[in-house]
Design an enzyme around this catalytic site. Structure first.
Site, PDB file in Angstrom:
ATOM      1  N   HIS A  73       0.802  -1.226   0.000  1.00  0.00           N
ATOM      2  CA  HIS A  73       0.000   0.000   0.000  1.00  0.00           C
ATOM      3  C   HIS A  73       0.832   1.273   0.000  1.00  0.00           C
ATOM      4  O   HIS A  73       1.868   1.355   0.661  1.00  0.00           O
ATOM      5  CB  HIS A  73      -1.033   0.002   1.128  1.00  0.00           C
ATOM      6  CG  HIS A  73      -0.494   0.003   2.532  1.00  0.00           C
ATOM      7  ND1 HIS A  73      -0.356   1.148   3.266  1.00  0.00           N
ATOM      8  CD2 HIS A  73      -0.111  -1.009   3.347  1.00  0.00           C
ATOM      9  CE1 HIS A  73       0.093   0.835   4.479  1.00  0.00           C
ATOM     10  NE2 HIS A  73       0.266  -0.463   4.548  1.00  0.00           N
ATOM     11  N   ASP A 190       5.944   2.015   6.538  1.00  0.00           N
ATOM     12  CA  ASP A 190       4.695   1.267   6.387  1.00  0.00           C
ATOM     13  C   ASP A 190       3.804   2.070   5.459  1.00  0.00           C
ATOM     14  O   ASP A 190       3.238   3.079   5.873  1.00  0.00           O
ATOM     15  CB  ASP A 190       4.060   1.075   7.762  1.00  0.00           C
ATOM     16  CG  ASP A 190       2.690   0.432   7.696  1.00  0.00           C
ATOM     17  OD1 ASP A 190       2.310  -0.075   6.631  1.00  0.00           O
ATOM     18  OD2 ASP A 190       1.983   0.454   8.730  1.00  0.00           O
ATOM     19  N   GLU A 224      -5.368   1.056   2.546  1.00  0.00           N
ATOM     20  CA  GLU A 224      -5.039  -0.023   3.480  1.00  0.00           C
ATOM     21  C   GLU A 224      -5.160   0.399   4.934  1.00  0.00           C
ATOM     22  O   GLU A 224      -5.624  -0.375   5.774  1.00  0.00           O
ATOM     23  CB  GLU A 224      -3.608  -0.532   3.217  1.00  0.00           C
ATOM     24  CG  GLU A 224      -3.299  -1.857   3.920  1.00  0.00           C
ATOM     25  CD  GLU A 224      -2.831  -1.733   5.357  1.00  0.00           C
ATOM     26  OE1 GLU A 224      -2.763  -2.767   6.047  1.00  0.00           O
ATOM     27  OE2 GLU A 224      -2.527  -0.607   5.815  1.00  0.00           O
ATOM     28  N   GLU A 225      -4.713   1.605   5.246  1.00  0.00           N
ATOM     29  CA  GLU A 225      -4.637   2.000   6.669  1.00  0.00           C
ATOM     30  C   GLU A 225      -6.011   2.105   7.330  1.00  0.00           C
ATOM     31  O   GLU A 225      -6.099   2.208   8.554  1.00  0.00           O
ATOM     32  CB  GLU A 225      -3.863   3.317   6.825  1.00  0.00           C
ATOM     33  CG  GLU A 225      -2.361   3.205   6.558  1.00  0.00           C
ATOM     34  CD  GLU A 225      -1.590   2.347   7.571  1.00  0.00           C
ATOM     35  OE1 GLU A 225      -2.192   1.854   8.536  1.00  0.00           O
ATOM     36  OE2 GLU A 225      -0.376   2.158   7.367  1.00  0.00           O
ATOM     37  N   ASP A 245       4.042  -6.265   3.336  1.00  0.00           N
ATOM     38  CA  ASP A 245       3.824  -5.175   4.293  1.00  0.00           C
ATOM     39  C   ASP A 245       4.818  -5.347   5.446  1.00  0.00           C
ATOM     40  O   ASP A 245       5.346  -6.431   5.673  1.00  0.00           O
ATOM     41  CB  ASP A 245       2.363  -5.188   4.781  1.00  0.00           C
ATOM     42  CG  ASP A 245       1.882  -3.806   5.209  1.00  0.00           C
ATOM     43  OD1 ASP A 245       2.718  -2.950   5.554  1.00  0.00           O
ATOM     44  OD2 ASP A 245       0.658  -3.594   5.223  1.00  0.00           O
ATOM     45  N   HIS A 325       4.119   2.752  13.022  1.00  0.00           N
ATOM     46  CA  HIS A 325       3.094   3.801  13.232  1.00  0.00           C
ATOM     47  C   HIS A 325       3.602   4.853  14.227  1.00  0.00           C
ATOM     48  O   HIS A 325       2.834   5.429  14.995  1.00  0.00           O
ATOM     49  CB  HIS A 325       1.747   3.203  13.674  1.00  0.00           C
ATOM     50  CG  HIS A 325       0.996   2.579  12.536  1.00  0.00           C
ATOM     51  ND1 HIS A 325      -0.356   2.327  12.565  1.00  0.00           N
ATOM     52  CD2 HIS A 325       1.422   2.162  11.316  1.00  0.00           C
ATOM     53  CE1 HIS A 325      -0.734   1.782  11.419  1.00  0.00           C
ATOM     54  NE2 HIS A 325       0.328   1.661  10.649  1.00  0.00           N
TER      55      HIS A 325
HETATM   56 ZN    ZN Z   1       0.991  -1.370   6.295  1.00  0.00          ZN
END
Ligand code: ZN
Length: 349
Positions: A73, A190, A224-225, A245, A325
């Site tokens: 993503h 990410d 995706e998130e 991922d 994150h």
């Molecule tokens: Zn991810």
């Protein structure tokens, strides 16, 4: 047959460009366009977009009896303007799952509908130690206690609206990319790291004059998130979906920044055992440094496709990313291992 070599310079240059291209979920079109442009350099790939805005590239393989797909993503965590406050500052609503303290003090860009993007920073409402003393440490970080201070002369909601800012404007946080001693430190590794790994694998195979063993679809997701990125856009005839991922690094985890990881289970349950086993065998055959791990608080686009009814084997691999994150970090060794693993999978019978 040995794997074609991964061009790590190419990987890092593309990754840097992608990281420096803001793409919060819902407003990821710049990152999708950049990836489309990069994949356009490989004439064997047919490029297209889904109506939802994801990028889909197909590469004809030597066979088409068991077509494959890979997904990664290009969208990232971010925010949206929830309110223009009476003091002219902005209250935000989060896009994706993160804690406010992970972006506290970070530079940000507000994408206005009509005017130029505005710069600013995300701060606690009681930010100054000289004014608020211990409250700077004690105040709980929540939607109501965080605000954007715009780098513009605004003292009221009207001043701010006059700059073109309004409810619903997307906000991106600065990636703050730095590469030192092989470490790549940045927000949004990410999952931009994995988009770059896929591109590096495509380049390695293409440069070697090879093609995938099966017809292969590359799905570059833009939602995706928030959990439904790959729910659409994977062709129905595909028999396997490899999700690429990041791997979750931290206390109790097997993953690290120097290996690629095969995730066998996350919050959505176990991945497909048969496909996971094949990936382990490929890693062993090609001496790719890898780990096997379980991610306790994690979901992937592969599971989004499963939940949407996708009847395919799904597996998940990716580079170890520390402090995910948050202000993330990985190492070139993990990126190279992931790109090699993707190439090995693409070429495998
Ligand atoms: Zn991810």
């Amino acid at each position: 047959m040995p794997l074609p070599p991964i061009d790590t310079d190419y990987l890092v240059v593309f990754l840097s460009e992608l990281l420096n291209t803001p793409s919060p979920t819902g407003y990821a079109y710049r990152a999708i366009a950049l990836t489309e442009q990069a994949l356009g350099a490989f004439p064997s790939l047919e490029l297209g977009r889904t109506r939802k805005g994801a990028l889909v590239a197909t590469w004809r393989g030597a066979n088409n009896d068991a077509p494959r797909a890979l997904t990664a993503h290009a969208d990232t965590l971010g925010a949206m303007v929830k309110e223009v406050k009476p003091n002219g500052r902005l209250k935000l609503t989060k896009i994706g799952g993160f804690a406010w303290n992970t972006v506290e003090g970070e530079g940000c860009t507000v994408f206005t509908r009509k005017g130029q993007p505005l710069r600013g920073s995300l701060l606690l409402v009681k930010a100054s130690s000289h004014v608020h003393s211990t409250q700077v440490g004690d105040l709980k970080r929540e939607d109501d206690t965080m605000e954007v201070r715009l780098d513009a002369r605004t003292h009221s909601a009207d001043d701010t609206r006059a700059q073109g800012v309004d409810v619903g404007d997307f906000v991106s946080f600065d990636p703050r990319l730095e590469i030192t001693n092989g470490f790549v430190r940045s927000r949004h590794l990410d999952d931009k790291a994995c988009v770059a790994c896929i591109l590096a694998a495509v380049k390695a195979i293409s440069d070697a004059g090879l093609r995938p063993a099966q017809d292969t679809t590359f799905h570059i997701s833009n939602y995706e998130e928030v959990g439904h990125g790959a729910a659409a856009g994977i062709p129905a005839q595909v028999s396997e979906l490899l999700t690429v991922d990041m791997a979750a690094v931290g206390e109790g985890q097997a993953s690290d920044e120097f290996h690629a990881t095969l995730c066998v289970k996350d919050s959505g349950g176990p991945y497909h055992h048969g496909l996971s086993e094949r990936l382990r065998e490929l890693a062993e055959t090609h001496a790719i440094p890898y780990k096997v791990d379980i991610y306790p608080y994690y979901g992937s686009d592969g599971e989004a496709f499963w939940r949407a009814g996708g009847d395919v084997a799904v597996a998940l691999i990716g580079p170890g990313v520390d402090a995910s994150h948050n202000y993330e970090r990985t190492h070139l060794e993990a990126l190279t291992a992931t790109a090699q693993w993707v190439a090995a999978y693409l070429l495998s019978e």
